[in-house]
Design a protein around this motif. Sequence first.
Motif, PDB file in Angstrom:
ATOM      1  N   ALA A  23       3.691   0.332 -18.066  1.00  0.00           N
ATOM      2  CA  ALA A  23       3.943  -0.136 -16.698  1.00  0.00           C
ATOM      3  C   ALA A  23       2.915   0.421 -15.728  1.00  0.00           C
ATOM      4  CB  ALA A  23       5.348   0.263 -16.272  1.00  0.00           C
ATOM      5  N   LEU A  24       2.569   1.687 -15.885  1.00  0.00           N
ATOM      6  CA  LEU A  24       1.621   2.321 -14.971  1.00  0.00           C
ATOM      7  C   LEU A  24       0.225   1.711 -15.110  1.00  0.00           C
ATOM      8  CD1 LEU A  24       1.057   4.481 -12.859  1.00  0.00           C
ATOM      9  CD2 LEU A  24       0.817   6.159 -14.705  1.00  0.00           C
ATOM     10  N   ILE A  25      -0.213   1.484 -16.331  1.00  0.00           N
ATOM     11  CA  ILE A  25      -1.533   0.883 -16.551  1.00  0.00           C
ATOM     12  C   ILE A  25      -1.578  -0.532 -15.987  1.00  0.00           C
ATOM     13  CG2 ILE A  25      -3.066  -0.005 -18.361  1.00  0.00           C
ATOM     14  CD1 ILE A  25      -2.295   2.527 -19.985  1.00  0.00           C
ATOM     15  N   ALA A  26      -0.483  -1.279 -16.131  1.00  0.00           N
ATOM     16  CA  ALA A  26      -0.430  -2.641 -15.584  1.00  0.00           C
ATOM     17  C   ALA A  26      -0.501  -2.627 -14.060  1.00  0.00           C
ATOM     18  CB  ALA A  26       0.844  -3.342 -16.045  1.00  0.00           C
ATOM     19  N   THR A  27       0.180  -1.704 -13.434  1.00  0.00           N
ATOM     20  CA  THR A  27       0.122  -1.580 -11.976  1.00  0.00           C
ATOM     21  C   THR A  27      -1.288  -1.244 -11.512  1.00  0.00           C
ATOM     22  OG1 THR A  27       2.445  -0.967 -11.681  1.00  0.00           O
ATOM     23  CG2 THR A  27       0.902  -0.190 -10.008  1.00  0.00           C
ATOM     24  N   ALA A  29      -4.065  -1.787 -13.046  1.00  0.00           N
ATOM     25  CA  ALA A  29      -4.946  -2.933 -13.286  1.00  0.00           C
ATOM     26  C   ALA A  29      -4.797  -3.988 -12.198  1.00  0.00           C
ATOM     27  CB  ALA A  29      -4.651  -3.532 -14.659  1.00  0.00           C
ATOM     28  N   LYS A  30      -3.580  -4.190 -11.736  1.00  0.00           N
ATOM     29  CA  LYS A  30      -3.337  -5.165 -10.669  1.00  0.00           C
ATOM     30  C   LYS A  30      -4.143  -4.823  -9.421  1.00  0.00           C
ATOM     31  CE  LYS A  30       0.365  -6.965  -7.697  1.00  0.00           C
ATOM     32  NZ  LYS A  30       1.831  -7.002  -7.451  1.00  0.00           N
ATOM     33  N   PHE A  31      -4.335  -3.533  -9.182  1.00  0.00           N
ATOM     34  CA  PHE A  31      -5.057  -3.098  -7.989  1.00  0.00           C
ATOM     35  C   PHE A  31      -6.497  -2.687  -8.301  1.00  0.00           C
ATOM     36  CE2 PHE A  31      -0.595  -2.735  -6.894  1.00  0.00           C
ATOM     37  CZ  PHE A  31      -0.566  -3.285  -5.627  1.00  0.00           C
ATOM     38  N   GLY A  32      -6.986  -3.142  -9.454  1.00  0.00           N
ATOM     39  CA  GLY A  32      -8.394  -2.966  -9.778  1.00  0.00           C
ATOM     40  C   GLY A  32      -8.789  -1.622 -10.324  1.00  0.00           C
ATOM     41  N   VAL A  33      -7.839  -0.873 -10.836  1.00  0.00           N
ATOM     42  CA  VAL A  33      -8.127   0.456 -11.370  1.00  0.00           C
ATOM     43  C   VAL A  33      -7.897   0.443 -12.883  1.00  0.00           C
ATOM     44  CG1 VAL A  33      -7.501   2.906 -11.332  1.00  0.00           C
ATOM     45  CG2 VAL A  33      -7.402   1.555  -9.220  1.00  0.00           C
ATOM     46  N   GLY A  51       2.727  11.593  -8.336  1.00  0.00           N
ATOM     47  CA  GLY A  51       1.548  12.308  -7.884  1.00  0.00           C
ATOM     48  C   GLY A  51       0.264  11.551  -8.186  1.00  0.00           C
ATOM     49  N   GLU A  52       0.198  10.934  -9.364  1.00  0.00           N
ATOM     50  CA  GLU A  52      -0.996  10.188  -9.727  1.00  0.00           C
ATOM     51  C   GLU A  52      -1.140   8.923  -8.880  1.00  0.00           C
ATOM     52  OE1 GLU A  52      -4.534   9.434 -12.011  1.00  0.00           O
ATOM     53  OE2 GLU A  52      -3.434  11.143 -11.201  1.00  0.00           O
ATOM     54  N   LEU A  53      -0.041   8.247  -8.617  1.00  0.00           N
ATOM     55  CA  LEU A  53      -0.103   7.061  -7.764  1.00  0.00           C
ATOM     56  C   LEU A  53      -0.515   7.425  -6.335  1.00  0.00           C
ATOM     57  CD1 LEU A  53       3.012   5.000  -8.925  1.00  0.00           C
ATOM     58  CD2 LEU A  53       0.595   4.461  -9.307  1.00  0.00           C
ATOM     59  N   ALA A  54      -0.027   8.550  -5.853  1.00  0.00           N
ATOM     60  CA  ALA A  54      -0.420   8.992  -4.509  1.00  0.00           C
ATOM     61  C   ALA A  54      -1.914   9.291  -4.459  1.00  0.00           C
ATOM     62  CB  ALA A  54       0.385  10.219  -4.109  1.00  0.00           C
ATOM     63  N   ARG A  55      -2.427   9.943  -5.495  1.00  0.00           N
ATOM     64  CA  ARG A  55      -3.853  10.270  -5.544  1.00  0.00           C
ATOM     65  C   ARG A  55      -4.700   9.006  -5.586  1.00  0.00           C
ATOM     66  NH1 ARG A  55      -8.008  10.458  -8.755  1.00  0.00           N
ATOM     67  NH2 ARG A  55      -6.845   9.567 -10.517  1.00  0.00           N
ATOM     68  N   GLY A  57      -3.807   5.970  -4.764  1.00  0.00           N
ATOM     69  CA  GLY A  57      -3.631   5.201  -3.541  1.00  0.00           C
ATOM     70  C   GLY A  57      -4.583   5.630  -2.446  1.00  0.00           C
ATOM     71  N   LYS A  58      -4.777   6.936  -2.305  1.00  0.00           N
ATOM     72  CA  LYS A  58      -5.713   7.440  -1.295  1.00  0.00           C
ATOM     73  C   LYS A  58      -7.141   7.041  -1.626  1.00  0.00           C
ATOM     74  CE  LYS A  58      -2.958  11.473   0.080  1.00  0.00           C
ATOM     75  NZ  LYS A  58      -2.888  12.960   0.096  1.00  0.00           N
ATOM     76  N   THR A  59      -7.455   7.035  -2.919  1.00  0.00           N
ATOM     77  CA  THR A  59      -8.816   6.719  -3.357  1.00  0.00           C
ATOM     78  C   THR A  59      -9.169   5.257  -3.096  1.00  0.00           C
ATOM     79  OG1 THR A  59      -8.725   8.422  -5.074  1.00  0.00           O
ATOM     80  CG2 THR A  59     -10.389   6.703  -5.327  1.00  0.00           C
ATOM     81  N   ILE A  60      -8.199   4.362  -3.339  1.00  0.00           N
ATOM     82  CA  ILE A  60      -8.498   2.924  -3.227  1.00  0.00           C
ATOM     83  C   ILE A  60      -7.985   2.309  -1.933  1.00  0.00           C
ATOM     84  CG2 ILE A  60      -8.525   2.671  -5.729  1.00  0.00           C
ATOM     85  CD1 ILE A  60      -5.761   1.395  -5.567  1.00  0.00           C
ATOM     86  N   GLY A  61      -7.332   3.114  -1.107  1.00  0.00           N
ATOM     87  CA  GLY A  61      -6.864   2.615   0.181  1.00  0.00           C
ATOM     88  C   GLY A  61      -5.654   1.713   0.109  1.00  0.00           C
ATOM     89  N   VAL A  62      -4.802   1.951  -0.879  1.00  0.00           N
ATOM     90  CA  VAL A  62      -3.557   1.193  -1.012  1.00  0.00           C
ATOM     91  C   VAL A  62      -2.391   2.152  -0.767  1.00  0.00           C
ATOM     92  CG1 VAL A  62      -2.072  -0.122  -2.569  1.00  0.00           C
ATOM     93  CG2 VAL A  62      -4.554  -0.419  -2.666  1.00  0.00           C
ATOM     94  N   PRO A  63      -1.432   1.785   0.080  1.00  0.00           N
ATOM     95  CA  PRO A  63      -0.310   2.683   0.362  1.00  0.00           C
ATOM     96  C   PRO A  63       0.453   3.074  -0.905  1.00  0.00           C
ATOM     97  CG  PRO A  63      -0.338   0.883   1.936  1.00  0.00           C
ATOM     98  CD  PRO A  63      -1.354   0.545   0.879  1.00  0.00           C
TER      99      PRO A  63
END
Length: 208
Positions: A23-27, A29-33, A51-55, A57-63
């Motif tokens: 699920a995490l890899i699919a998410t 990928a959806k946002f280009g990571v 924690g990884e999603l927060a990190r 998110g800051k890197t790619i500018g997605v909330p």
Amino acid sequence: MLKNVIWDLDGTLYDTYPGILTALIATLAKFGVSAERAALFTTIKHGSVRGELARIGKTIGVPYDTLWADYHDREVSGFVMQAQAYPDTARVLRGVVAAGGQNFLMTHRDDSAWALLHRDGLADLFKGGVTSAQHLARKPAPDAVLYILDTFGLQPASTAMIGDRQLDVVAGQAAGVAGIYFDIDGYHDAPMADATIQTLPAVLDLLA
């Protein structure tokens, strides 16, 4: 001596990480990571999905909330109820009860955790516990462990928190109970633990 056991669920009693990673890899990928599965597994075991999603998110500018909602929907709808208990889970939970002890659940997951336990006939082996439904501070904060101690009148000296990540150990110790590290992946990530086990049945050797 140990009598009462507070259990983490993900990666401790149930092998939920295959679904979590998919699920995490699919998410991402959806946002280009792009993410390599083994490396991502190590990252979230040392830290957390949140924690990884927060990190990222800051890197790619997605909330963060946007990333979390997408991941959570994928994981809950597609993978939670596919998770399997580890082969020794039932035997060890029954062993705690047979020794006169009590099992408790302490998970960040929602009540799908109880759904898994009911599905596998294991829910009755627990006296109670905490999920995200109680809205308590997340580990490594001790709030959920303290809640269990208070609600069920447990003595800290005869109680332990068991989990597969350092934050499980830290949460338990901060609440005044033993912190036992289930080093299932050989990461040796909790040197502060009161005890480290490589297999679930080793818990039974620690019982009073």
